[in-house]
Design a protein around this motif. Structure first.
Motif, mmCIF file in Angstrom:
data_model
loop_
_atom_site.group_PDB
_atom_site.id
_atom_site.type_symbol
_atom_site.label_atom_id
_atom_site.label_comp_id
_atom_site.label_asym_id
_atom_site.label_seq_id
_atom_site.Cartn_x
_atom_site.Cartn_y
_atom_site.Cartn_z
ATOM 1 N N ARG A 1 0.831 -1.214 0.000
ATOM 2 C CA ARG A 1 0.000 0.000 0.000
ATOM 3 C C ARG A 1 0.862 1.258 0.000
ATOM 4 O O ARG A 1 0.603 2.201 -0.743
ATOM 5 N N GLN A 2 1.883 1.287 0.849
ATOM 6 C CA GLN A 2 2.741 2.474 0.923
ATOM 7 C C GLN A 2 3.550 2.647 -0.354
ATOM 8 O O GLN A 2 3.683 3.766 -0.856
ATOM 9 N N ARG A 3 4.074 1.568 -0.889
ATOM 10 C CA ARG A 3 4.840 1.684 -2.146
ATOM 11 C C ARG A 3 3.952 2.208 -3.264
ATOM 12 O O ARG A 3 4.349 3.103 -4.016
ATOM 13 N N ASP A 4 2.735 1.671 -3.376
ATOM 14 C CA ASP A 4 1.809 2.144 -4.409
ATOM 15 C C ASP A 4 1.465 3.613 -4.211
ATOM 16 O O ASP A 4 1.394 4.389 -5.167
ATOM 17 N N TYR A 5 1.262 3.993 -2.959
ATOM 18 C CA TYR A 5 0.927 5.376 -2.645
ATOM 19 C C TYR A 5 2.041 6.327 -3.095
ATOM 20 O O TYR A 5 1.795 7.325 -3.779
ATOM 21 N N PHE A 6 3.279 6.011 -2.708
ATOM 22 C CA PHE A 6 4.387 6.907 -3.050
ATOM 23 C C PHE A 6 4.687 6.877 -4.549
ATOM 24 O O PHE A 6 5.041 7.906 -5.127
ATOM 25 N N LYS A 7 4.517 5.741 -5.180
ATOM 26 C CA LYS A 7 4.727 5.665 -6.626
ATOM 27 C C LYS A 7 3.719 6.567 -7.343
ATOM 28 O O LYS A 7 4.075 7.311 -8.264
ATOM 29 N N CYS A 8 2.479 6.526 -6.900
ATOM 30 C CA CYS A 8 1.431 7.370 -7.483
ATOM 31 C C CYS A 8 1.731 8.847 -7.229
ATOM 32 O O CYS A 8 1.609 9.681 -8.119
ATOM 33 N N LYS A 9 2.153 9.165 -6.002
ATOM 34 C CA LYS A 9 2.467 10.548 -5.641
ATOM 35 C C LYS A 9 3.610 11.081 -6.504
ATOM 36 O O LYS A 9 3.554 12.197 -7.016
ATOM 37 N N LEU A 10 4.655 10.278 -6.682
ATOM 38 C CA LEU A 10 5.804 10.692 -7.490
ATOM 39 C C LEU A 10 5.413 10.850 -8.961
ATOM 40 O O LEU A 10 5.816 11.812 -9.614
ATOM 41 N N ALA A 11 4.631 9.915 -9.481
ATOM 42 C CA ALA A 11 4.210 9.996 -10.888
ATOM 43 C C ALA A 11 3.347 11.237 -11.131
ATOM 44 O O ALA A 11 3.500 11.919 -12.157
ATOM 45 N N ALA A 12 2.474 11.552 -10.193
ATOM 46 C CA ALA A 12 1.624 12.750 -10.338
ATOM 47 C C ALA A 12 2.474 14.018 -10.297
ATOM 48 O O ALA A 12 2.249 14.950 -11.080
ATOM 49 N N TRP A 13 3.460 14.051 -9.406
ATOM 50 C CA TRP A 13 4.358 15.206 -9.293
ATOM 51 C C TRP A 13 5.126 15.400 -10.597
ATOM 52 O O TRP A 13 5.219 16.499 -11.133
ATOM 53 N N LYS A 14 5.640 14.309 -11.143
ATOM 54 C CA LYS A 14 6.370 14.374 -12.416
ATOM 55 C C LYS A 14 5.444 14.862 -13.530
ATOM 56 O O LYS A 14 5.835 15.709 -14.345
ATOM 57 N N GLY A 15 4.224 14.354 -13.559
ATOM 58 C CA GLY A 15 3.258 14.786 -14.575
ATOM 59 C C GLY A 15 2.975 16.273 -14.495
ATOM 60 O O GLY A 15 2.899 16.964 -15.521
ATOM 61 N N ASP A 16 2.835 16.800 -13.281
ATOM 62 C CA ASP A 16 2.588 18.231 -13.096
ATOM 63 C C ASP A 16 3.770 19.056 -13.615
ATOM 64 O O ASP A 16 3.581 20.082 -14.275
#
Length: 138
Positions: free
Chosen positions: A21-36
């Protein structure tokens, strides 16, 4: 995007550190930040390409060139940030994300929330910064 990011999930100290859960959460957070960052960069490129660099007034031209230089420096910082985001995502995939590169101890979830690209625990980061200050003063 993983469901947990959409439903308000936030990592908690009561669950296993860097579990799925935590790995998925941070992966999603990082991908969204990169997208922005990439979306913002595209807007800047469009602006720089459509801007007329031939201002008849020298002051306007100087101001425009200064603005352009500042914008390009900001883009360079963002390019470096994207590289750090990619490295963090690689660490997630390798299973080393969230652990201090210096001590091997877990980095606090609060630190990772605030700085998801962190590679050092707060204590290790503070030691690193103290060493930098000492060497800079020499």
């Amino acid at each position: 995007m993983p469901k947990m990011a959409e439903n308000g999930y936030h990592p908690d100290d009561d669950e296993p550190f860097m579990g799925d859960r935590q790995r998925d959460y941070f992966k999603c957070k990082l991908a969204a930040w990169k997208g922005d960052i990439l979306k913002e960069s595209q807007g800047t490129l469009s602006t720089l390409q459509t801007e007329n660099p031939n201002h008849p007034d020298f002051a306007d031209r100087a101001s425009s060139e200064t603005d352009r230089a500042i914008e390009l420096r900001a883009r360079d910082r963002q390019r470096k940030l994207i590289s750090k985001i990619d490295q963090a995502i690689s660490r997630i995939n390798e299973g080393t994300y969230g652990y201090c590169e210096e001590t091997g101890e877990p980095i606090s979830l609060r630190r990772l929330e605030a700085r998801p690209i962190a590679t050092l625990s707060i204590e290790a980061q503070e030691r690193h910064e103290r060493k930098e200050r000492v060497h800079r003063d020499d």
